[in-house]
Design an enzyme around this catalytic site. Structure first.
Site, short mmCIF file in Angstrom:
data_model
loop_
_atom_site.label_atom_id
_atom_site.label_comp_id
_atom_site.label_asym_id
_atom_site.label_seq_id
_atom_site.Cartn_x
_atom_site.Cartn_y
_atom_site.Cartn_z
N GLY A 54 0.79 -1.23 0.00
CA GLY A 54 0.00 0.00 0.00
C GLY A 54 0.81 1.27 0.00
O GLY A 54 0.34 2.32 -0.45
N GLU A 109 4.72 4.55 6.23
CA GLU A 109 3.55 3.67 6.17
C GLU A 109 2.38 4.44 5.60
O GLU A 109 2.24 5.64 5.84
CB GLU A 109 3.26 3.16 7.59
CG GLU A 109 2.06 2.26 7.73
CD GLU A 109 2.24 0.87 7.13
OE1 GLU A 109 2.37 0.81 5.90
OE2 GLU A 109 2.21 -0.12 7.88
N ASP A 110 1.54 3.76 4.84
CA ASP A 110 0.37 4.46 4.29
C ASP A 110 -0.68 4.71 5.37
O ASP A 110 -1.21 5.80 5.50
CB ASP A 110 -0.22 3.72 3.09
CG ASP A 110 -0.52 2.26 3.37
OD1 ASP A 110 0.00 1.73 4.38
OD2 ASP A 110 -1.28 1.63 2.61
N ASP A 113 -3.72 1.74 11.79
CA ASP A 113 -5.07 1.56 12.31
C ASP A 113 -4.96 0.97 13.72
O ASP A 113 -4.81 1.68 14.70
CB ASP A 113 -5.82 0.64 11.35
CG ASP A 113 -7.29 0.52 11.64
OD1 ASP A 113 -7.75 1.13 12.61
OD2 ASP A 113 -8.00 -0.21 10.91
N PHE A 162 -14.66 2.76 6.35
CA PHE A 162 -13.81 1.96 5.47
C PHE A 162 -13.52 2.80 4.23
O PHE A 162 -14.42 3.10 3.45
CB PHE A 162 -14.50 0.65 5.08
CG PHE A 162 -13.52 -0.44 4.76
CD1 PHE A 162 -13.27 -1.44 5.68
CD2 PHE A 162 -12.81 -0.44 3.58
CE1 PHE A 162 -12.35 -2.44 5.41
CE2 PHE A 162 -11.89 -1.43 3.29
CZ PHE A 162 -11.65 -2.44 4.22
N VAL A 163 -12.26 3.20 4.07
CA VAL A 163 -11.89 4.09 2.97
C VAL A 163 -10.88 3.40 2.06
O VAL A 163 -10.16 2.50 2.46
CB VAL A 163 -11.32 5.43 3.49
CG1 VAL A 163 -12.35 6.17 4.31
CG2 VAL A 163 -10.05 5.21 4.29
N ASP A 169 -6.70 -0.32 0.09
CA ASP A 169 -7.44 -1.25 -0.75
C ASP A 169 -8.61 -1.89 -0.01
O ASP A 169 -8.69 -1.83 1.22
CB ASP A 169 -6.52 -2.37 -1.26
CG ASP A 169 -6.22 -3.40 -0.18
OD1 ASP A 169 -5.77 -3.01 0.91
OD2 ASP A 169 -6.47 -4.60 -0.41
N ARG A 175 -6.71 0.54 -4.92
CA ARG A 175 -5.45 1.15 -4.48
C ARG A 175 -5.03 2.30 -5.38
O ARG A 175 -4.43 3.28 -4.93
CB ARG A 175 -4.32 0.12 -4.52
CG ARG A 175 -4.26 -0.85 -3.39
CD ARG A 175 -2.91 -1.57 -3.44
NE ARG A 175 -2.93 -2.87 -2.80
CZ ARG A 175 -2.84 -3.07 -1.49
NH1 ARG A 175 -2.72 -2.03 -0.69
NH2 ARG A 175 -2.87 -4.29 -0.99
#
Lengths: 194, 127
Positions: A54, A109-110, A113, A162-163, A169, A175
């Site tokens: 990602g 990092e993308d 969470d 949820f994005v 993704d 993505r």
């Protein structure tokens, strides 16, 4: 502008309920982070490490926004998918190509969470005795954090939804979208039932 | 010794077991319902209401409560959590609500478990 992007990606647009962060906002923030890194790490020749897959979109743009000498490397870890969970624990699927001992490492990092994956990777990198180890995250979802991790650079706090897009993704789709959009609940529900 | 090191406890809900497996996968030590917090007492000092968070993550000093209840059915649990904060402000409790649980399971590729949460009206047993 929002309608324009959804028109461009018309085959995926029915799955997207709205654009949360536009490409212009993403690029502006990445430039700001790149400038901050250039200032903070001047003269230290940092190594930027990203975890596949990602992060590649953010990493590519971030590198081009950094004006000091830097190096880049990638690692890949197994995620908790059907195949990987049989192994019992997370595994390093692709390691770094060279030693990071005594190097200034900036882990890129993308999204963070729960922090579970990031915590595992940082433990692994810390054991290799870098001169310093900091974290740069573009998207932060603090509501779900289970492991508290200090973040030196952050781009955006994401809402508890949820994005997808710009590296994020859902089942390996979306993505490549240049914006961040929220996925329609029925897309998630449809697949969960199926 | 953490529950992840010895025999597994009897979980009240499949989502809790899935959550425990995720923690194991990422090397996070956990305990299952290790502590019960009294919330209400009667005039004689007897405990009439208590709350036992599902998980305790010792390294993070964090309690985690999972719920698969529909929002309209979770009023009682929300009240308990508010009471927890009043009585034990030093205790960190993170609540994963129904939609958050579903998203968590989806994120980790547990589509079947996510589907089960989708169809769950209430937990088998409320803590």
């Amino acid at each position: 502008m929002t309608e324009n992007w959804l028109t461009v990606y018309k085959e995926l647009a029915p799955d997207i309920s709205g654009i949360l962060i536009t490409p212009e906002e993403l690029q502006q923030r990445v430039k700001e982070i790149g400038a901050a890194i250039s200032q903070d790490y001047a003269g230290r020749n940092p190594l930027l490490v990203g975890v596949l897959k990602g992060v590649v979109f953010f990493m590519a743009d971030l590198l081009r926004a950094i004006t000091i000498p830097v190096e880049v490397d990638f690692i890949a870890v197994s995620n908790y998918s059907t195949e990987s969970r049989q192994q019992g624990v997370v595994r390093l699927v692709k390691d770094l190509e060279s030693s990071i001992t005594d190097q200034h490492v900036l882990f890129v990092e993308d999204v963070v969470d729960t922090g579970l994956t990031l915590n595992y990777i940082l433990r692994n990198l810390r054991a290799r005795k870098p001169a310093s180890l900091e974290v740069c995250v573009l998207f932060n979802k603090p509501e779900h954090r289970l492991v508290d991790i200090p973040l030196k650079y952050t781009g955006f706090d994401l809402p508890d939804r949820f994005v997808v897009g710009y590296g994020l993704d859902y089942r390996e789709k979306y993505r490549h979208l240049p914006f961040v959009g929220s996925l329609k609940p029925q897309v998630l529900q449809g697949n969960a039932k199926g | 010794m953490s529950a992840s090191d010895c025999h597994r406890p009897e979980f009240a809900h499949p989502a809790e077991e899935a959550f425990a497996r995720i923690l194991d996968f990422y090397g996070i030590e956990w305990e299952y319902e290790p502590r019960t917090f009294p919330l209400e007492w009667d005039a004689q000092g007897n405990i009439v209401e208590a709350f036992a968070p599902d998980f305790y993550l010792a390294q993070q000093d964090l309690y985690v409560e999972l719920t698969t209840l529909r929002p309209q059915l979770s009023t009682h649990k929300n009240r308990k959590l508010r009471r927890m904060k009043e009585l034990y402000p030093e205790v960190n409790v993170k609540l994963f609500k129904r939609r958050e649980m579903r998203d968590l399971m989806t994120k980790y590729g547990l589509m079947q478990e996510a589907g089960q949460i989708q169809g769950t009206g209430a937990q088998k047993r409320e803590a």
